[in-house]
Structures are given as C-alpha cells and as structure tokens.
Design a protein around this motif. Sequence first.
Motif, PDB file in Angstrom:
ATOM      1  N   THR A 112       0.896  -1.163  -0.136  1.00 46.82           N
ATOM      2  CA  THR A 112      -0.122  -0.141   0.051  1.00 46.82           C
ATOM      3  C   THR A 112       1.055   1.381   0.131  1.00 46.82           C
ATOM      4  O   THR A 112       0.651   2.314  -0.652  1.00 46.82           O
ATOM      5  N   ALA A 127      -7.408   3.455   0.573  1.00 45.54           N
ATOM      6  CA  ALA A 127      -6.273   2.400   0.963  1.00 45.54           C
ATOM      7  C   ALA A 127      -5.616   2.548   2.184  1.00 45.54           C
ATOM      8  O   ALA A 127      -5.514   1.416   2.901  1.00 45.54           O
ATOM      9  N   ALA A 162      -2.301  -3.215  -5.601  1.00 42.35           N
ATOM     10  CA  ALA A 162      -1.420  -3.360  -4.502  1.00 42.35           C
ATOM     11  C   ALA A 162      -0.610  -4.825  -4.729  1.00 42.35           C
ATOM     12  O   ALA A 162       0.534  -4.655  -4.628  1.00 42.35           O
TER      13      ALA A 162
END
Lengths: 174, 293
Positions: A112, A127, A162
């Motif tokens: 992330t 996120a 990701a």
Amino acid sequence: MPPSVATGLSPDEVRALYTRYGAFLLRRARVLLRDASLADDALQNACVALLRGGAAFREAKEPLAYLYRSIDHAAFDILRSRKRKPLEGHEPEELAGLAIAPSLDPLMLLATSALLHELDDEGRALAVMAFVDGLDQGEIATRLGLSRLTVNKRVQGLRERARAHLPQNPGAPP
Amino acid sequence: MSEPEHPSALALDSLAAGDPVPEARAHVDTCAACTEYVETLRAEAAAFANAPAPAFLANLESLAVEIEPNAKTEETSPEAPRPEAPRAEETSAPYSDEIRVEEIRVEPRGPANDVGAEASRVSSIADARAKRARVFNFVYAVIPLALVAAAFFVLRPSGTPGPDGFPTASTEATMRLKGPPVLAVVRERQGNQERFTSAIAVAPDDRLRLELTVDREGMYEAGLLGEDGSWLMLLSPTMLTPGAHFSEKAAHLDDTPTPGWLLAGPPEDVARARATRDFSGLAILAVKVAPSP
C-alpha cells in the motif's frame, strides 16, 4: 487572544498533542512516505495545519483518528509533490522492525505504501483506511460517506493493484 | 486465519495513545499479540515524548503570527465540529497542485538530512539540528512566499488562464459572501472555456472544474452526483478558508455522461444529499446532457 484560537489550536495545545501523539503520527508518516526525512516534514506540516485550522480537534470523538487524517493529508501533499517513485518490492529501513498490528497483513501494508504514489486522494484515503488502519468496509463506508457496495468494489480494485507492488516472495500469502 | 478477531490497527493505536476504546481494551486483555503491539507502541511513544523537541515547536508563537492573515478571516460559528482533519495547505491556490508550501520549498535537501534520516530520530542530535535549520527556513522563508503566491492567484484578473489551462479565480468570486457556498463551474470543450453559475449542459469529452466560494472557514466537499446515484468526487473533504477555491480535480466526461447535479458543501450535507437527494445547505448546479457538438 492568540490569533489561532478562532480556527486553530493554540501553540500550547499543539505542543501537548505533539508530545502525546507525535510518535504515532511520525510512525504513520513513515509508513506512508517510506522516508524518515519526509515523515518529519509531514509531521511538521500537520502541526502547522492544526495550528491554523485544527480547532475541531478539541471536540473530536476519536482524537487519534482525527490526527491521523491530518498527517495523512500532509503526507499526501508530499506524495503529490514527489517526482521520485518509491522502490517497489523493497522494504525500506523505515519499515524494517516496525511493529505491525495483528489485524494487518504486513505485505499488504508494504504494498500500500508503494501504491499510494499512483492513487488520487480518494483512492489514498480508501487504501489507508483499508490496509493501514485496518478498518472493515462498513466503517470505511460510514467515514467516507460511500455505499458499502462501492467501498467493496474499490477496495477489491485497490487490493489487486497493490498486489502488483508485493515483493517477489513465493511464500507471500495470497 | 484469526485476523477478523483482532481490533483494527486504528483502534489499537488509539488505545496505546490513551484514547478511550473500550472494545479494544477488552480484547487486548485477552490477546497476547495485541498486548505486545500496544506495549511496543506505548514504549515508542514514551521514548518520543522524552526526546528533545524539534525547534519548530518552540517557534509556534511566531508561526501563529505568520499565519494570522489566514486565520483571522472571520470568527467561525460554534456549530458542531466536524471530525475531519484539516488540509495542510489548502488556501486559495486554485487549479494548481503546484501551489503548495511543500512544493515551493526553497531549501534543497542536503546530505546532512540524508544522514540524519538513517539514524534514529529519537536519539540523533545531528538530525535534530538539521531539522531545526530546515524548520527555521520553513517558517521565515516559505510561509511568506506561500502567502504571496496565494494572494497572486486570488487577485489575478478574471479569465486569466491557470497552469492547467483553466481560468483562475475571478475577482467576482473573491468577494466575501454571507450564507451558503456559491458554486460555479468552468466547462472546457474543444479548447474553449465557459463559466456557468446555473444549469450546465455537458457533452462527451467535456472537462469540468468547480469554483467554490465560501464565506466561512470549514470543511467542504464537492463532486458530481449522477441521477443514477454515481458519485465523482472533485474536491475531497477539505478545510477551506473564506474566498474562492477550485476543485482539486477536473471531471473529464466519458462518451456517455450522466445527468445529475454538481454539489458542494459540508461533507455531512453532501453525504446526506447523496443518500436522500435532500440538497438543503448545499450549493448545487444542475447538469444536463446535450448532444455532442
């Protein structure tokens, strides 16, 4: 009356919250920015932001969550200005040895922090809430004012993106 | 996997910071992994609190004086505070992500900072000194520059193109207004730009940028709500100071634009409008779809 009282926190208030919460904010900035020096800058900028417009902190029901949002914005501002992309699949020294909450996937946390560079603000907020704060989708939906279905779709999309940043580790969990 | 059983990282962090989180506390009392995590954070926090404070903390009074022109706009109403974090430097720098304090930093990063970055912040005196020097420059060099830049953009004549080709804030828009926010939109179509303050007709490939004028400091959010319930955020929840502001993003419409409304206002009002179509307290512009020109 100090000029910052109307809309911001007083200098003494900022100092007090720096002492109490500074370690948490700096830690978070290091996760988001992967750079100790930039994290220091983010913490400083967040303190300035609180000085000029953080009066709502006094009434915040979740003080640390409020401050995390502030440091997130400061970090996002820095991310926007950065030309250099973080190293993918690389665990920087800033993250090595960092205590990770049991509810978080360390690899996804690492991915992330690399992914944030390519997201817009809403994507970053999503996120961070999903993979750094570890909030469930219902909580994210409430905090962002989105439907749970929307959050589910976007989190899934972010998860896929990701994965592209995950370290090349054959033992990595799916 | 036992992941779902643990409280969120945010809850554990809050607990470690001493904030009340009863649910997390109950769990931590029975979970060794979470206990270890919380204790680690508490130890880090204690070490941080005992470390030498950076210089900028000692200079906050000076910094408060520096930012007084921005803070002293109008006494804010004591209405319910919004648990949103402030943006670091969202002032009146419209249209351009370039106009941010962070980006007009005048001091290059020196090797001393890189060295300091490799050491522990808690124990590194050298890093603290480098930081102190940087903070000094930030306070006395960058803040005035940022204010000058902001004033430049606010006072530019109407219609002057901004860095991304859209016009910057008009003088009309910088007037202080009482009441709800005022919304306008700049539509770019085939290189031509028009500003609308009521309904707007859009076509495929149009670009839209919002112009929001507020009379009081507060959190604001803006975006395009489609009749089908879709939501395109153009300004994420942001602390705005009185004056004219432009959305941080421009909407680039696809081949099948959806009719709806451009909304702007406090995030809670926007959330309510999206859920109920109750637009009270918001600035709105109807969006209609016109045939492609």
